[in-house]
Motif scaffolding. Sequence first.
Motif, PDB file in Angstrom:
ATOM      1  N   PRO A   1      19.193   3.513  -6.186  1.00 53.05           N
ATOM      2  CA  PRO A   1      19.717   3.282  -4.853  1.00 53.05           C
ATOM      3  C   PRO A   1      19.023   3.748  -3.703  1.00 53.05           C
ATOM      4  O   PRO A   1      19.019   3.300  -2.532  1.00 53.05           O
ATOM      5  CB  PRO A   1      21.075   3.576  -5.042  1.00 53.05           C
ATOM      6  N   GLY A   2      18.882   5.114  -3.979  1.00 52.53           N
ATOM      7  CA  GLY A   2      18.364   5.873  -2.681  1.00 52.53           C
ATOM      8  C   GLY A   2      16.850   5.519  -2.477  1.00 52.53           C
ATOM      9  O   GLY A   2      16.365   5.284  -1.442  1.00 52.53           O
ATOM     10  N   VAL A   3      16.108   5.157  -3.493  1.00 56.49           N
ATOM     11  CA  VAL A   3      14.641   4.711  -3.395  1.00 56.49           C
ATOM     12  C   VAL A   3      14.511   3.292  -3.126  1.00 56.49           C
ATOM     13  O   VAL A   3      13.824   2.994  -1.880  1.00 56.49           O
ATOM     14  CB  VAL A   3      14.013   4.651  -4.933  1.00 56.49           C
ATOM     15  N   VAL A   4      15.572   2.590  -3.133  1.00 61.06           N
ATOM     16  CA  VAL A   4      15.692   1.338  -2.529  1.00 61.06           C
ATOM     17  C   VAL A   4      15.881   1.266  -1.057  1.00 61.06           C
ATOM     18  O   VAL A   4      15.464   0.664  -0.147  1.00 61.06           O
ATOM     19  CB  VAL A   4      16.696   0.078  -3.410  1.00 61.06           C
ATOM     20  N   GLY A   5      16.646   2.331  -0.701  1.00 63.95           N
ATOM     21  CA  GLY A   5      17.173   2.342   0.690  1.00 63.95           C
ATOM     22  C   GLY A   5      15.971   2.829   1.238  1.00 63.95           C
ATOM     23  O   GLY A   5      15.521   2.671   2.619  1.00 63.95           O
ATOM     24  N   ALA A   6      15.115   3.817   0.704  1.00 61.89           N
ATOM     25  CA  ALA A   6      14.042   4.387   1.567  1.00 61.89           C
ATOM     26  C   ALA A   6      12.880   3.168   1.652  1.00 61.89           C
ATOM     27  O   ALA A   6      12.412   3.203   2.780  1.00 61.89           O
ATOM     28  CB  ALA A   6      13.417   5.498   0.580  1.00 61.89           C
TER      29      ALA A   6
ATOM     30  N   PHE B   1       7.675   8.076   5.081  1.00 62.27           N
ATOM     31  CA  PHE B   1       9.067   7.364   4.897  1.00 62.27           C
ATOM     32  C   PHE B   1       9.436   7.095   3.613  1.00 62.27           C
ATOM     33  O   PHE B   1      10.759   7.487   3.310  1.00 62.27           O
ATOM     34  CB  PHE B   1       9.131   6.144   5.684  1.00 62.27           C
ATOM     35  N   VAL B   2       8.634   6.590   2.777  1.00 56.90           N
ATOM     36  CA  VAL B   2       8.892   6.260   1.219  1.00 56.90           C
ATOM     37  C   VAL B   2       8.926   7.781   0.509  1.00 56.90           C
ATOM     38  O   VAL B   2       9.751   8.087  -0.137  1.00 56.90           O
ATOM     39  CB  VAL B   2       7.979   5.503   0.593  1.00 56.90           C
ATOM     40  N   SER B   3       7.689   8.475   0.887  1.00 55.25           N
ATOM     41  CA  SER B   3       7.740   9.838  -0.084  1.00 55.25           C
ATOM     42  C   SER B   3       8.844  10.919   0.354  1.00 55.25           C
ATOM     43  O   SER B   3       9.280  11.153  -0.780  1.00 55.25           O
ATOM     44  CB  SER B   3       6.446  10.407   0.121  1.00 55.25           C
ATOM     45  N   SER B   4       8.941  11.079   1.463  1.00 55.65           N
ATOM     46  CA  SER B   4      10.024  11.954   1.598  1.00 55.65           C
ATOM     47  C   SER B   4      11.086  11.821   1.433  1.00 55.65           C
ATOM     48  O   SER B   4      12.004  12.602   0.606  1.00 55.65           O
ATOM     49  CB  SER B   4       9.826  12.737   3.295  1.00 55.65           C
ATOM     50  N   LEU B   5      11.790  10.688   1.688  1.00 59.07           N
ATOM     51  CA  LEU B   5      12.995  10.188   1.298  1.00 59.07           C
ATOM     52  C   LEU B   5      13.456  10.224  -0.337  1.00 59.07           C
ATOM     53  O   LEU B   5      14.263  10.662  -1.006  1.00 59.07           O
ATOM     54  CB  LEU B   5      13.639   9.036   1.996  1.00 59.07           C
ATOM     55  N   SER B   6      12.305   9.489  -0.966  1.00 63.27           N
ATOM     56  CA  SER B   6      12.452   9.481  -2.369  1.00 63.27           C
ATOM     57  C   SER B   6      12.384  10.677  -3.108  1.00 63.27           C
ATOM     58  O   SER B   6      13.117  11.232  -4.034  1.00 63.27           O
ATOM     59  CB  SER B   6      11.379   8.740  -2.835  1.00 63.27           C
TER      60      SER B   6
ATOM     61  N   ALA C   1       4.201  11.000   9.819  1.00 62.95           N
ATOM     62  CA  ALA C   1       5.412  10.293  10.597  1.00 62.95           C
ATOM     63  C   ALA C   1       5.528  10.675  11.974  1.00 62.95           C
ATOM     64  O   ALA C   1       6.103   9.913  12.963  1.00 62.95           O
ATOM     65  CB  ALA C   1       6.512  10.672   9.839  1.00 62.95           C
ATOM     66  N   GLY C   2       5.036  11.849  12.363  1.00 66.10           N
ATOM     67  CA  GLY C   2       4.802  12.523  13.673  1.00 66.10           C
ATOM     68  C   GLY C   2       3.622  11.743  14.717  1.00 66.10           C
ATOM     69  O   GLY C   2       3.691  12.092  15.784  1.00 66.10           O
TER      70      GLY C   2
ATOM     71  N   PHE D   1       0.911  -1.289   0.101  1.00 61.27           N
ATOM     72  CA  PHE D   1      -0.109  -0.046   0.094  1.00 61.27           C
ATOM     73  C   PHE D   1       1.021   1.161   0.073  1.00 61.27           C
ATOM     74  O   PHE D   1       0.529   2.333  -0.937  1.00 61.27           O
ATOM     75  CB  PHE D   1      -0.892   0.017   1.227  1.00 61.27           C
ATOM     76  N   ALA D   2       1.978   1.295   0.871  1.00 59.61           N
ATOM     77  CA  ALA D   2       2.609   2.591   1.052  1.00 59.61           C
ATOM     78  C   ALA D   2       3.709   2.849  -0.269  1.00 59.61           C
ATOM     79  O   ALA D   2       3.933   3.903  -0.664  1.00 59.61           O
ATOM     80  CB  ALA D   2       3.382   2.386   2.255  1.00 59.61           C
ATOM     81  N   VAL D   3       4.199   1.823  -0.870  1.00 58.00           N
ATOM     82  CA  VAL D   3       5.402   1.933  -1.767  1.00 58.00           C
ATOM     83  C   VAL D   3       4.963   2.635  -2.864  1.00 58.00           C
ATOM     84  O   VAL D   3       5.538   3.615  -3.310  1.00 58.00           O
ATOM     85  CB  VAL D   3       6.183   0.836  -2.118  1.00 58.00           C
ATOM     86  N   PRO D   4       3.759   2.037  -3.502  1.00 58.68           N
ATOM     87  CA  PRO D   4       3.275   2.632  -4.918  1.00 58.68           C
ATOM     88  C   PRO D   4       2.913   4.442  -4.712  1.00 58.68           C
ATOM     89  O   PRO D   4       3.094   5.314  -5.251  1.00 58.68           O
ATOM     90  CB  PRO D   4       2.213   1.915  -5.423  1.00 58.68           C
ATOM     91  N   ILE D   5       2.146   4.412  -3.538  1.00 54.69           N
ATOM     92  CA  ILE D   5       1.454   5.953  -3.230  1.00 54.69           C
ATOM     93  C   ILE D   5       2.828   6.801  -2.869  1.00 54.69           C
ATOM     94  O   ILE D   5       2.654   7.922  -3.352  1.00 54.69           O
ATOM     95  CB  ILE D   5       0.502   5.689  -1.974  1.00 54.69           C
ATOM     96  N   GLY D   6       3.628   6.031  -1.966  1.00 52.00           N
ATOM     97  CA  GLY D   6       4.794   7.155  -1.747  1.00 52.00           C
ATOM     98  C   GLY D   6       5.555   7.635  -2.946  1.00 52.00           C
ATOM     99  O   GLY D   6       6.100   8.620  -3.072  1.00 52.00           O
ATOM    100  N   LEU D   7       6.044   6.715  -3.760  1.00 59.23           N
ATOM    101  CA  LEU D   7       6.638   6.829  -4.843  1.00 59.23           C
ATOM    102  C   LEU D   7       5.949   8.001  -5.714  1.00 59.23           C
ATOM    103  O   LEU D   7       6.485   8.847  -6.322  1.00 59.23           O
ATOM    104  CB  LEU D   7       7.112   5.531  -5.694  1.00 59.23           C
ATOM    105  N   MET D   8       4.553   7.571  -6.087  1.00 57.44           N
ATOM    106  CA  MET D   8       3.841   8.414  -6.828  1.00 57.44           C
ATOM    107  C   MET D   8       3.825  10.059  -6.324  1.00 57.44           C
ATOM    108  O   MET D   8       3.901  11.016  -6.866  1.00 57.44           O
ATOM    109  CB  MET D   8       2.502   8.055  -7.145  1.00 57.44           C
ATOM    110  N   ILE D   9       3.697  10.006  -4.993  1.00 58.67           N
ATOM    111  CA  ILE D   9       3.688  11.297  -4.246  1.00 58.67           C
ATOM    112  C   ILE D   9       5.071  12.006  -4.613  1.00 58.67           C
ATOM    113  O   ILE D   9       5.315  13.371  -4.801  1.00 58.67           O
ATOM    114  CB  ILE D   9       3.583  11.008  -2.801  1.00 58.67           C
ATOM    115  N   ALA D  10       6.342  11.267  -4.416  1.00 47.10           N
ATOM    116  CA  ALA D  10       7.420  11.811  -4.527  1.00 47.10           C
ATOM    117  C   ALA D  10       7.790  12.311  -6.026  1.00 47.10           C
ATOM    118  O   ALA D  10       8.165  13.191  -6.405  1.00 47.10           O
ATOM    119  CB  ALA D  10       8.496  10.943  -4.241  1.00 47.10           C
ATOM    120  N   ILE D  11       7.292  11.569  -6.839  1.00 50.05           N
ATOM    121  CA  ILE D  11       7.488  11.859  -8.258  1.00 50.05           C
ATOM    122  C   ILE D  11       6.689  13.145  -8.692  1.00 50.05           C
ATOM    123  O   ILE D  11       7.300  14.146  -9.336  1.00 50.05           O
ATOM    124  CB  ILE D  11       6.980  10.882  -9.370  1.00 50.05           C
TER     125      ILE D  11
END
Length: 486
Positions: free
Chosen positions: A393-398, A352-357, A302-303, A270-280
């Motif tokens: 590499p950074g996205v995989v880390g996120a 976590f995914v969107s901000s770092l990505s 996150a808080g 649920f989180a990874v696709p949504i987070g990546l699309m938000i980041a893009i």
Amino acid sequence: MNIGILLLIVLGISGLGYYFGRQRALSLSAKSGRRLHSLPGYYGQAVALFAGVPALLLMIAWLFLQPLVLHSHVSGMIPDSVIPEGGARSLVMADVERVAGGLDALMESGGLDEAGLDRLRADFTNMRSRLADVGVAVGSEIPAEVLEAAKAFRNGHSTGQALMAALVIALSLGLGGWFYFRITPEMRARNTSETFVLALLIGSSSVAVLTTVGIVASLMFETFNFFKLYPAQDFFFSTVWNPQFRGGSDLGILPLLWGTLYVSFVALFFAVPIGLMIAIYLSEYSGKVLRGFAKPAIEVLAGIPTIVYGLFALITVGPFIRDWIAQPAGLGSSSSSVLTAGLVMGIMLIPFVSSLSDDIINAVPQAMRDGSYGLGATQSETIRQVILPAALPGVVGAILLAASRAIGETMIVVLGAGAAAKLDLNPFEAMTTVTVKIVSQLTGDTEFASPETLVAFALGLTLFVFTLGLNVIALYIVRKYREQYE
């Protein structure tokens, strides 16, 4: 002496050392007519460091070692006859520490003195009543040996605290004064100060390494004790988790490991696709005004405390999934389920995914975008074929950070997924995870030497090895794909 007061005293000595050290350097320079080798502040800084750091290190070491030494000494005073049949010495020591704490409270409140303690030694009923007045609950009887051990524990603790305070203050004054009287205009105070600070930084950086080593060592030691009491093959390959603190337990990890992976997979799905699309969108399409508002708003997620997410899962998401999806489809009737916990955990993981990505995508050089546009690629083609591969590499880390966060989550699982340990593919059924059972096995007044308690350390070590394997795999993937763009 109170630890806070002692800390303030050491810091005060360090502050005075800085002032007087600086003043001494200026005074000696004025009297001799010679220039100082270093700036005056370096002389004061060196005095402050010598006065403060060794004393604080001694205090930390003392606070760590004193309980171990005192516990070992007092434990030897307890005869085997006092230990209940089938019990453990650690449980008796817990009573000793509680009684010692109650004696301290009675002494501080003025309700008991040394003579009164001697008079009460043989009066167990009166002693229990006096301890209950300060909120200390003890068993139906306080053996004389336990009371003597508690008195020795209290006296040893008080003596140790007083001795620590004296040694810490003496060390602070001694080293600070020693360096103060060594100050001369020719002294290389800057070199001394910077060397001291460098050693302090090296020591601070080693804390993370030593902490990791300590965590692994403690887990391995207790896990070894567990496997001496419970067969390893039953732990790793049994499909039944049924701890019974009276014996006859089944402690198979497979149901817990399955629940952990299942809930984490749903959350990441649920989180990874949504987070990546938000980041893009935020990095490549949105304007500055929208980005300035949307990114902080998303990061607020996150808080939010995890207990709040757990209550949200228990009160809102769980009943909604049960009433509108699970029951009409005949797939379940419980509001606690893998899907409930996974969806709520996924909401928590989105930042976590969107901000770092987003930060990683923005770090891709603009020259790569310009080169892609110069070759005739559209913006979407540039994102798919240039920006995302370069940021991989950074996205995989996120994603890995989000996965680690999901695997270690407890409160959302407790309130959203339940506590049932079982192997099931139905996402609408209640399940549990490794972290939940670690908490439950270490909660309560149970015998620490039993397999049902020590299994928590075996679960923790297994989870540690599993996440370490994920890190290794992710690192391999990152290095493999990074070579294409270097």
